[in-house]
Write an enzyme that holds these catalytic residues in place. Structure first.
Site, PDB file in Angstrom:
ATOM      1  N   GLY A 130       0.920  -1.200   0.094  1.00 16.81           N
ATOM      2  CA  GLY A 130       0.061   0.039  -0.113  1.00 16.81           C
ATOM      3  C   GLY A 130       0.912   1.078  -0.123  1.00 16.81           C
ATOM      4  O   GLY A 130       1.316   1.709   0.895  1.00 16.81           O
ATOM      5  N   SER A 132       1.005   3.657  -3.370  1.00 23.07           N
ATOM      6  CA  SER A 132       0.493   4.944  -4.168  1.00 23.07           C
ATOM      7  C   SER A 132      -1.063   5.210  -3.635  1.00 23.07           C
ATOM      8  O   SER A 132      -1.615   4.138  -2.979  1.00 23.07           O
ATOM      9  CB  SER A 132       0.206   4.397  -5.637  1.00 23.07           C
ATOM     10  OG  SER A 132       1.801   4.379  -6.097  1.00 23.07           O
ATOM     11  N   GLU A 248      12.505  -4.288  -4.379  1.00 26.01           N
ATOM     12  CA  GLU A 248      11.629  -4.566  -5.454  1.00 26.01           C
ATOM     13  C   GLU A 248      12.071  -3.897  -6.879  1.00 26.01           C
ATOM     14  O   GLU A 248      11.685  -4.472  -7.852  1.00 26.01           O
ATOM     15  CB  GLU A 248      10.341  -3.307  -5.177  1.00 26.01           C
ATOM     16  CG  GLU A 248       9.343  -3.381  -6.206  1.00 26.01           C
ATOM     17  CD  GLU A 248       7.790  -2.568  -5.852  1.00 26.01           C
ATOM     18  OE1 GLU A 248       7.136  -2.063  -6.668  1.00 26.01           O
ATOM     19  OE2 GLU A 248       8.004  -2.003  -4.687  1.00 26.01           O
TER      20      GLU A 248
END
Length: 382
Positions: A130, A132, A248
């Site tokens: 969570g 953007s 990421e």
């Protein structure tokens, strides 16, 4: 200042994992069409994730006490490369395994580690991210979702958008504001674990151009979180999320999103004698891919050394997604030079899918503009 990315080799004991994984995938994915393989790390298959867990291939880098294999980042690089190269449907466990588990291991309390990490390793807990929010884009410092102290716990209100697999996940790790205002930017941000089954959480899937619904908008309406929902220190969320984003942005998933198309096109070229233009296109793609793979491997080496190469990871992600986006265009242009030659339907389907989704490659994990800002700061240019 950005550190030097040094050429790095995969240790033999980790490279040895490749043959075992490849043999498993050849059987598990037999008959999977190229356009299905092209979905790979967006392909959700909980059963497949459980098969990986049964073989000890989830949580490779986690300690054995939590159900992990206590292997290094190079072993995970090999596994990821084989999964993505084969077009395996890895989306169910991907985020939890790639970044949620390392984040919890580093910043979580003993109770959080004991609860979440074994479940991640067993493919029993899937996570989404969570970050953007509507109207914020990639400017994470401008988020408005708030978690206010409430009776020993937290009261969560706000929303998140472009959240991959939120409608299929058990938990979300959300970056929220626990103090101050939007004007405070990086101050007052924290990370919390949200059980997505809690009252007040609602998820609305978003259908994309290709007809898939990987993304969702998530709403929080007075969601009551326990005190131990907080990960790490209150107010330290900005530093924690930047460390998380290194996981990421650096992996081979930023190189191989179009690999199924490339292999399908190569098979087509082998059936017909490739002309000079096709050979030149192939050479351009493979030379760039080889360099980017070496860069991604070098970042894995830094992670293995306990470093947090945020700038280097941003560089790999920016350049990698640029190549991923170029591959469908280059192959499409090559096929278009010979409109009189029939093209196999699987190749056309795979090309059509990737032409639709390729624009998102430079959005997920941080837009190109955000990444180049990070790189500029790492180089001391701003």
């Amino acid at each position: 200042m950005i550190d030097t990315l040094e050429l790095t080799a995969i240790p033999p004991e980790d490279e040895a994992l490749r043959a075992e994984v490849r043999a498993f995938l050849a059987d598990a994915l037999d008959g999977l069409e190229p356009d299905e393989r092209a979905r790979s790390w967006m392909g959700f298959d909980a059963g497949f994730s459980r098969q990986l867990a049964e073989r000890g291939w989830l949580g490779l880098t986690l300690p054995r006490e939590y159900g992990g294999a206590a292997r290094g980042h190079f072993a995970r690089f090999v596994l990821s490369e084989e999964l993505l190269g084969a077009g395996a449907p890895v989306s169910a466990h991907w985020i939890a395994d790639r970044q949620s588990a390392p984040l919890i291991l580093k910043y979580g309390t003993p109770a959080q580690r004991d609860f979440y990490l074994p479940r991640i390793c067993a493919a029993q807990a899937f996570f989404c991210i969570g970050m953007s929010e509507p109207g914020s884009g990639s400017d994470l410092a401008s988020i408005r979702t708030r978690a206010e102290p409430d009776g020993g716990g937290w009261r969560l209100n706000g929303s998140k958008i472009w959240t991959t697999n939120a409608h299929r996940s058990h938990y979300m790790i959300a970056l929220v504001r626990t103090s101050g205002t939007v004007d405070d930017r990086h101050q007052g941000l924290s990370q919390v674990i949200v059980d997505l089954s809690l009252p007040g959480v609602s998820v609305r899937p978003i259908e994309d151009l290709a007809g898939d619904a990987h993304f969702s908008e998530v709403f929080f309406d007075n969601v009551a979180l326990p005190a131990d929902a907080l990960i790490g220190e209150e107010g330290a969320g900005w530093a924690q999320v930047n460390a998380e984003l290194a996981f990421e942005r650096s992996g081979p998933e930023r190189l191989y999103s179009s690999i199924a198309l490339l292999e399908c096109w190569l098979a087509h070229c082998r059936e017909r004698d490739a002309d000079a233009a096709s050979r030149a296109t192939l050479g351009a793609i493979l030379s760039q891919m080889a360099v980017l793979r070496a860069m991604s491997l070098a970042v894995a080496g830094k992670l293995a050394a306990g470093l947090s190469p945020a700038t280097e990871a941003s560089l790999v992600k920016d350049l990698g997604t640029e190549l991923e986006q170029a591959i469908p265009r280059l192959i499409g242009d090559t096929l278009g030079r010979h409109p009189d030659r029939p093209v196999p339907l699987p190749l056309l389907r795979t090309l059509a899918y990737l032409e639709q989704v390729a624009p998102t490659f430079s959005l997920r994990g941080g837009t190109r503009e955000i990444l180049r800002g990070i790189i500029a700061r790492g180089l001391g240019l701003r």
